[in-house]
Design a protein around this motif. Structure first.
Motif, PDB file in Angstrom:
ATOM      1  N   GLY A  89       0.786  -1.231   0.000  1.00  0.00           N
ATOM      2  CA  GLY A  89       0.000   0.000   0.000  1.00  0.00           C
ATOM      3  C   GLY A  89       0.815   1.275   0.000  1.00  0.00           C
ATOM      4  N   ALA A  90       2.070   1.210  -0.433  1.00  0.00           N
ATOM      5  CA  ALA A  90       2.895   2.420  -0.496  1.00  0.00           C
ATOM      6  C   ALA A  90       2.286   3.424  -1.468  1.00  0.00           C
ATOM      7  N   GLN A  91       2.195   4.677  -1.036  1.00  0.00           N
ATOM      8  CA  GLN A  91       1.625   5.727  -1.875  1.00  0.00           C
ATOM      9  C   GLN A  91       2.701   6.576  -2.540  1.00  0.00           C
ATOM     10  N   ALA A  92       3.899   6.546  -1.991  1.00  0.00           N
ATOM     11  CA  ALA A  92       5.037   7.242  -2.598  1.00  0.00           C
ATOM     12  C   ALA A  92       6.310   6.562  -2.110  1.00  0.00           C
ATOM     13  N   ILE A  93       7.278   6.403  -3.017  1.00  0.00           N
ATOM     14  CA  ILE A  93       8.532   5.719  -2.696  1.00  0.00           C
ATOM     15  C   ILE A  93       9.689   6.542  -3.245  1.00  0.00           C
ATOM     16  N   ALA A  94      10.733   6.683  -2.439  1.00  0.00           N
ATOM     17  CA  ALA A  94      11.959   7.343  -2.889  1.00  0.00           C
ATOM     18  C   ALA A  94      13.149   6.530  -2.399  1.00  0.00           C
ATOM     19  N   ILE A  95      14.119   6.323  -3.282  1.00  0.00           N
ATOM     20  CA  ILE A  95      15.335   5.583  -2.941  1.00  0.00           C
ATOM     21  C   ILE A  95      16.502   6.548  -3.042  1.00  0.00           C
ATOM     22  N   ASN A  96      17.137   6.822  -1.911  1.00  0.00           N
ATOM     23  CA  ASN A  96      18.227   7.807  -1.864  1.00  0.00           C
ATOM     24  C   ASN A  96      17.809   9.107  -2.563  1.00  0.00           C
ATOM     25  N   ASN A  97      16.596   9.571  -2.220  1.00  0.00           N
ATOM     26  CA  ASN A  97      16.023  10.816  -2.743  1.00  0.00           C
ATOM     27  C   ASN A  97      15.692  10.768  -4.228  1.00  0.00           C
ATOM     28  N   GLN A  98      15.660   9.583  -4.799  1.00  0.00           N
ATOM     29  CA  GLN A  98      15.191   9.424  -6.176  1.00  0.00           C
ATOM     30  C   GLN A  98      13.768   8.873  -6.137  1.00  0.00           C
ATOM     31  N   ARG A  99      12.823   9.674  -6.600  1.00  0.00           N
ATOM     32  CA  ARG A  99      11.419   9.284  -6.561  1.00  0.00           C
ATOM     33  C   ARG A  99      11.172   8.131  -7.536  1.00  0.00           C
ATOM     34  N   VAL A 100      10.474   7.112  -7.069  1.00  0.00           N
ATOM     35  CA  VAL A 100      10.152   5.961  -7.910  1.00  0.00           C
ATOM     36  C   VAL A 100       8.845   6.241  -8.646  1.00  0.00           C
ATOM     37  N   LEU A 101       8.930   6.315  -9.969  1.00  0.00           N
ATOM     38  CA  LEU A 101       7.774   6.565 -10.819  1.00  0.00           C
ATOM     39  C   LEU A 101       7.441   5.295 -11.606  1.00  0.00           C
ATOM     40  N   PRO A 102       6.305   5.280 -12.297  1.00  0.00           N
ATOM     41  CA  PRO A 102       5.967   4.073 -13.082  1.00  0.00           C
ATOM     42  C   PRO A 102       7.028   3.688 -14.104  1.00  0.00           C
ATOM     43  N   ASN A 103       7.751   4.680 -14.645  1.00  0.00           N
ATOM     44  CA  ASN A 103       8.766   4.366 -15.658  1.00  0.00           C
ATOM     45  C   ASN A 103      10.189   4.521 -15.119  1.00  0.00           C
ATOM     46  N   THR A 104      10.342   4.449 -13.796  1.00  0.00           N
ATOM     47  CA  THR A 104      11.675   4.500 -13.198  1.00  0.00           C
ATOM     48  C   THR A 104      12.435   3.210 -13.484  1.00  0.00           C
ATOM     49  N   GLU A 105      13.679   3.360 -13.937  1.00  0.00           N
ATOM     50  CA  GLU A 105      14.504   2.182 -14.201  1.00  0.00           C
ATOM     51  C   GLU A 105      15.383   1.893 -12.991  1.00  0.00           C
ATOM     52  N   ILE A 106      15.585   0.620 -12.708  1.00  0.00           N
ATOM     53  CA  ILE A 106      16.467   0.185 -11.625  1.00  0.00           C
ATOM     54  C   ILE A 106      17.332  -0.944 -12.170  1.00  0.00           C
ATOM     55  N   PHE A 107      18.629  -0.685 -12.312  1.00  0.00           N
ATOM     56  CA  PHE A 107      19.520  -1.754 -12.757  1.00  0.00           C
ATOM     57  C   PHE A 107      20.931  -1.495 -12.255  1.00  0.00           C
ATOM     58  N   CYS A 108      21.709  -2.567 -12.209  1.00  0.00           N
ATOM     59  CA  CYS A 108      23.070  -2.483 -11.688  1.00  0.00           C
ATOM     60  C   CYS A 108      23.963  -1.697 -12.640  1.00  0.00           C
ATOM     61  N   SER A 109      24.801  -0.853 -12.062  1.00  0.00           N
ATOM     62  CA  SER A 109      25.795  -0.112 -12.820  1.00  0.00           C
ATOM     63  C   SER A 109      27.097  -0.187 -12.037  1.00  0.00           C
ATOM     64  N   TRP A 110      27.827  -1.278 -12.281  1.00  0.00           N
ATOM     65  CA  TRP A 110      29.052  -1.591 -11.544  1.00  0.00           C
ATOM     66  C   TRP A 110      28.714  -1.753 -10.066  1.00  0.00           C
ATOM     67  N   ALA A 111      29.283  -0.927  -9.178  1.00  0.00           N
ATOM     68  CA  ALA A 111      29.019  -1.079  -7.740  1.00  0.00           C
ATOM     69  C   ALA A 111      27.826  -0.240  -7.291  1.00  0.00           C
ATOM     70  N   PHE A 112      27.068   0.299  -8.238  1.00  0.00           N
ATOM     71  CA  PHE A 112      25.958   1.184  -7.914  1.00  0.00           C
ATOM     72  C   PHE A 112      24.654   0.616  -8.483  1.00  0.00           C
ATOM     73  N   LEU A 113      23.561   1.223  -8.040  1.00  0.00           N
ATOM     74  CA  LEU A 113      22.278   1.022  -8.705  1.00  0.00           C
ATOM     75  C   LEU A 113      21.960   2.293  -9.475  1.00  0.00           C
ATOM     76  N   ARG A 114      21.543   2.133 -10.707  1.00  0.00           N
ATOM     77  CA  ARG A 114      21.141   3.297 -11.490  1.00  0.00           C
ATOM     78  C   ARG A 114      19.634   3.454 -11.385  1.00  0.00           C
ATOM     79  N   ILE A 115      19.213   4.634 -10.894  1.00  0.00           N
ATOM     80  CA  ILE A 115      17.799   4.936 -10.700  1.00  0.00           C
ATOM     81  C   ILE A 115      17.529   6.326 -11.264  1.00  0.00           C
ATOM     82  N   ASN A 116      16.586   6.422 -12.167  1.00  0.00           N
ATOM     83  CA  ASN A 116      16.257   7.693 -12.826  1.00  0.00           C
ATOM     84  C   ASN A 116      17.490   8.339 -13.465  1.00  0.00           C
ATOM     85  N   GLY A 117      18.370   7.501 -13.989  1.00  0.00           N
ATOM     86  CA  GLY A 117      19.557   8.016 -14.657  1.00  0.00           C
ATOM     87  C   GLY A 117      20.689   8.391 -13.722  1.00  0.00           C
TER      88      GLY A 117
END
Length: 243
Positions: A149-177
């Motif tokens: 039932g989450a109504q809003a989500i942010a990961i390290n101040n990156q807001r998660v939107l319907p078209n937000t991408e989340i994938f590994c980028s070396w030792a990081f996660l890439r979120i919203n570019g």
């Protein structure tokens, strides 16, 4: 003799007419009746209820739109009221779409990779992989938050939107570019009790992460401030559909 023959003829004719009437009656009953199974009846019943529900929703929508039109039509300050309502609806849509900053109660979840320190000469690559949070892990965490039932989500101040991408980028996660390093601070707006209970259930994915050796901390918060998504998202391929 003739009277007897007449009576016999009438008797036989009556029998024939009676048989024909009976056959005709049974034939009509058979041709006009049919039987359906319990499953067919249930399907027809459900379809009828679905149609009734759709009709009710359409009537309610039509009623609301009519009231809105009449309010603009008969208001002395209809232009000002129209602008006010449009701005209010625009701000609401921006809020739920993630394009404006919002706040509310919820939870804060901090996720850290597990310890990868082993005695010298005893490194275990499998344990290192298990104790590291990967992109598919974060995607599952986000999905579980939505189920809770989450109504809003942010990961390290990156807001998660319907078209937000989340994938590994070396030792990081890439979120919203953006490349996001660990630890990952996941802020969530929603009912704190429901969120925590859903996430910490025995068969939940958070339990799986903990069992793998990944560190997870969850705390309830009275007020979470969620940033707006400030990235540039193009919707030039979208058009409104009449259906």
């Amino acid at each position: 003799m003739k009277n007897n023959e007449s009576m016999i003829f009438v008797f036989i004719a009556s029998i024939i007419i009676g048989v024909l009437i009976s056959l005709n009656f049974n034939f009509k009953r058979t041709s006009n009746s049919f039987q359906i199974s319990a499953q067919q009846y249930q399907e027809a019943y459900n379809q009828r209820n679905k149609l009734y529900s759709e009709i009710s929703n359409l009537r309610e929508s039509n009623h609301n739109m009519t009231n809105k039109i009449n309010k603009y039509k008969y208001s002395d300050s209809k232009a000002e009221k129209l602008i006010e309502d449009v701005n209010k609806e625009l701000n609401y849509n921006k809020m739920i779409a993630g394009f404006s900053s919002v706040k509310g109660k919820g939870i804060k979840m901090i996720i850290r990779d597990g310890s990868t320190e082993f005695p010298e000469g005893d490194e275990n690559n499998i344990l290192i992989l298990l104790r590291t949070l990967h992109d598919d892990d974060m995607i599952k965490v986000v999905n579980e938050l939505k189920v809770a039932g989450a109504q809003a989500i942010a990961i390290n101040n990156q807001r998660v939107l319907p078209n937000t991408e989340i994938f590994c980028s070396w030792a990081f996660l890439r979120i919203n570019g953006e490349q996001i390093p660990a630890p990952f601070v996941v802020n969530v707006v929603g009912d704190p009790d429901v969120l925590e209970n859903t996430l910490m259930r025995d068969d939940g994915f958070i339990r799986t992460l903990i069992n793998r050796g990944i560190e997870v901390e969850i705390s309830k918060e009275n007020e979470m401030i969620m940033p707006a998504e400030i990235g540039t998202i193009s919707y030039d391929n979208l058009t409104l559909s009449s259906k």
